[in-house]
Design an enzyme around this catalytic site. Sequence first.
Site, PDB file in Angstrom:
ATOM      1  N   HIS A 137      36.500  32.129  41.736  1.00 19.79           N
ATOM      2  CA  HIS A 137      37.188  33.249  41.077  1.00 19.79           C
ATOM      3  C   HIS A 137      37.973  32.808  39.839  1.00 19.79           C
ATOM      4  O   HIS A 137      39.182  32.971  39.752  1.00 19.79           O
ATOM      5  CB  HIS A 137      38.088  33.971  42.076  1.00 19.79           C
ATOM      6  CG  HIS A 137      37.329  34.706  43.145  1.00 19.79           C
ATOM      7  ND1 HIS A 137      37.914  35.670  43.927  1.00 19.79           N
ATOM      8  CD2 HIS A 137      36.037  34.624  43.550  1.00 19.79           C
ATOM      9  CE1 HIS A 137      37.010  36.146  44.782  1.00 19.79           C
ATOM     10  NE2 HIS A 137      35.857  35.511  44.555  1.00 19.79           N
ATOM     11  N   GLU A 230      33.725  46.960  40.650  1.00 16.58           N
ATOM     12  CA  GLU A 230      34.322  48.021  39.853  1.00 16.58           C
ATOM     13  C   GLU A 230      34.041  47.883  38.363  1.00 16.58           C
ATOM     14  O   GLU A 230      33.940  46.779  37.844  1.00 16.58           O
ATOM     15  CB  GLU A 230      35.851  48.005  40.030  1.00 16.58           C
ATOM     16  CG  GLU A 230      36.331  48.280  41.428  1.00 16.58           C
ATOM     17  CD  GLU A 230      37.855  48.273  41.529  1.00 16.58           C
ATOM     18  OE1 GLU A 230      38.362  48.523  42.643  1.00 16.58           O
ATOM     19  OE2 GLU A 230      38.539  48.031  40.499  1.00 16.58           O
TER      20      GLU A 230
END
Length: 359
Positions: A137, A230
């Site tokens: 990440h 998203e």
Amino acid sequence: MAALSAGASSAQELPPRPQTIVSGLEHPWALAFLPDGRFLVTERPGRLRVVGSDGRMAPPVEGLPPVAAEGQGGLLDVALDAGFAANRTLYFCFAEPGPGGTNSTALARAVLSADARRLEQVRVLFSQRPKVASRAHFGCRIAQAPDGKLFLTMGDRFSRSADAQRLDNHLGKVIRVDAEGRAPADNPFVGRPGALPEIWSYGHRNMQGATIGPDGRLWTHEHGAQGGDEINIAQPGRNYGWPVITHGVNYGGAPIGEGIKAKEGMEQPLHQWTPSIAPSGMAFLTSDRYGPAWKGSLLVGSLKFGYLDRIDIRDGKVVGEQKLLASARERIRDVRQGPDGLIYVLTDEDDGKLIRLQP
């Protein structure tokens, strides 16, 4: 497949033909277009390459700083300065090694030498705080606004997801700096006690797509966990909810936090994918090379399913999606519109490719 608009020619109704420009790239991550028609490509293990329009691949460009090439980390995004033709300045982001096995996402500026063989005047403009012992990440997409300011996406580093809701760190944030790495005075949290001034928006998970839209705003996308990827328009000072609200669940199916999808003061995504497509790369198609029905489309790569998603957006809403390059099932890491108005993608594989979509 989304229907094409009435009036599109029969040639435009045919899917574009993929043309491989070069193969043999090792997990390429990002693409930029040099003014002379060559390509600049990053490889995650820590190499920056110049690729000719004929597909010839030059030796790695010299002068990169040390890169923590492990897990999802390495040499990641690259972007040319708006004034590159005159100043040969570029920006790149990478996993920057720290003490004791830690690392963080960093943004650097450099000048590409006249012979394109080395980076000169290399300077790290920004380093994510804190550095974390994590292989995941990193986020790391760069977008330069018309005023020259730089946006950089920051992942939550996976093990520190709760920090995405705190303003005393850079984890799970979009940051905004000027060309010297300074926080602009109009950033939303400048002067707020306990908040880092570089923060633009927060409550993000792992953003691997960012672009300045035709509307002049910053568009991003981010990975959910299991479901809940998203698309967002990242606005100043806004909280995008992770990990308090999400449309996904933990790996294995357990709820994340309270298992809620909405909360006052937290933004809803413009669009979300469940199941997750693992999005990477993001660009708007502003040319008409593929016909009027495609002009204005948002393009997003899918790592999980190996396709390019062409997204129709009307009045700020997603009204259709079309899967391109799906038969190859190769991980699409980056997508860009070239100076010629055509679509280019990178496949994130051991034998990665730079592909042009011919109308």
